[in-house]
Scaffold this motif. Sequence first.
Motif, PDB file in Angstrom:
ATOM      1  N   GLY A   1      12.445  -1.055   1.736  1.00 40.08           N
ATOM      2  CA  GLY A   1      13.677  -0.259   2.352  1.00 40.08           C
ATOM      3  C   GLY A   1      13.480   0.678   3.262  1.00 40.08           C
ATOM      4  N   TYR A   2      12.412   0.380   4.138  1.00 37.06           N
ATOM      5  CA  TYR A   2      12.119   1.299   5.301  1.00 37.06           C
ATOM      6  C   TYR A   2      13.268   1.569   6.162  1.00 37.06           C
ATOM      7  CZ  TYR A   2       9.608   3.752   8.989  1.00 37.06           C
ATOM      8  OH  TYR A   2       9.238   4.785   9.963  1.00 37.06           O
ATOM      9  N   ALA A   3      13.607   2.469   6.503  1.00 41.75           N
ATOM     10  CA  ALA A   3      14.760   2.691   7.550  1.00 41.75           C
ATOM     11  C   ALA A   3      14.378   3.420   8.888  1.00 41.75           C
ATOM     12  CB  ALA A   3      16.080   3.542   6.819  1.00 41.75           C
TER      13      ALA A   3
ATOM     14  N   LEU B   1       0.883  -1.222   0.024  1.00 40.90           N
ATOM     15  CA  LEU B   1       0.003  -0.086   0.045  1.00 40.90           C
ATOM     16  C   LEU B   1       0.876   1.379   0.124  1.00 40.90           C
ATOM     17  CD1 LEU B   1      -3.065   1.058   0.691  1.00 40.90           C
ATOM     18  CD2 LEU B   1      -2.376   0.995   2.943  1.00 40.90           C
ATOM     19  N   LEU B   2       2.004   1.156   0.875  1.00 46.49           N
ATOM     20  CA  LEU B   2       2.780   2.357   1.119  1.00 46.49           C
ATOM     21  C   LEU B   2       4.225   2.461   0.024  1.00 46.49           C
ATOM     22  CD1 LEU B   2       2.558   3.109   4.692  1.00 46.49           C
ATOM     23  CD2 LEU B   2       1.450   4.187   2.542  1.00 46.49           C
ATOM     24  N   ALA B   3       4.071   1.359  -0.884  1.00 43.86           N
ATOM     25  CA  ALA B   3       5.554   1.346  -1.781  1.00 43.86           C
ATOM     26  C   ALA B   3       5.705   2.729  -2.223  1.00 43.86           C
ATOM     27  CB  ALA B   3       4.964   0.217  -2.800  1.00 43.86           C
ATOM     28  N   GLY B   4       7.134   2.797  -2.394  1.00 40.05           N
ATOM     29  CA  GLY B   4       7.418   4.251  -2.677  1.00 40.05           C
ATOM     30  C   GLY B   4       7.195   5.287  -1.852  1.00 40.05           C
ATOM     31  N   LYS B   5       6.518   5.386  -0.707  1.00 42.77           N
ATOM     32  CA  LYS B   5       6.307   6.374   0.266  1.00 42.77           C
ATOM     33  C   LYS B   5       6.632   5.952   1.693  1.00 42.77           C
ATOM     34  CE  LYS B   5       2.228   8.105  -2.254  1.00 42.77           C
ATOM     35  NZ  LYS B   5       3.015   8.669  -3.333  1.00 42.77           N
ATOM     36  N   VAL B   6       7.124   4.810   1.980  1.00 43.51           N
ATOM     37  CA  VAL B   6       7.623   4.620   3.332  1.00 43.51           C
ATOM     38  C   VAL B   6       8.637   5.428   3.951  1.00 43.51           C
ATOM     39  CG1 VAL B   6       7.211   2.067   3.140  1.00 43.51           C
ATOM     40  CG2 VAL B   6       9.347   2.875   2.589  1.00 43.51           C
TER      41      VAL B   6
END
Length: 168
Positions: free
Chosen positions: A103-105, A68-73
């Motif tokens: 890639g959420y950091a 759902l949040l791909a590219g926005k995390v």
Amino acid sequence: MPDVIAADGTVRNDNWVLVARPAEGESLAIPADQPALIPADLWLAGHEHYAGRDDIGVWFDSHDEPELLAGKVDELPLIAVNFPRFVDGRGYSIARLLRERFGYAGELRAVGDVLLDQLQFMKRCGFDSYVLRADKDISKAARCLNFFSQGYQAASDTDQPLFRRRAS
């Protein structure tokens, strides 16, 4: 406010408020004076309003898809994953996907029915903060986060299984 446990075992006061999903026909009530975690799909629906705010994070329920949040995390300071029951393991998969595929950091928090004996496994999947169920003893958390000295399999915390680490 509940206390939050960091992956290193330290305990700190939690200033984030988890905002429940509003009932049908009601609007989302975000507190004005505290950082808030709102349902991920509602954040996405109001993305233009919430973009760039470091006081708004999201939470996933166990049936939500992290895609759902791909590219926005990377726009989020904190993502929480709800464990509605300790036997529901879908949150572990959500954490690994957020860390490894998307890639959420930022800070990834486990909330809900979080028990002491789950902490190390949650840590291996990528969680770095935890809100224990209210009836659990938070003073035991640091020991539970490091109960095993080594994990056999690869996970978010190490990309090689133990046999490969021993060989090198």
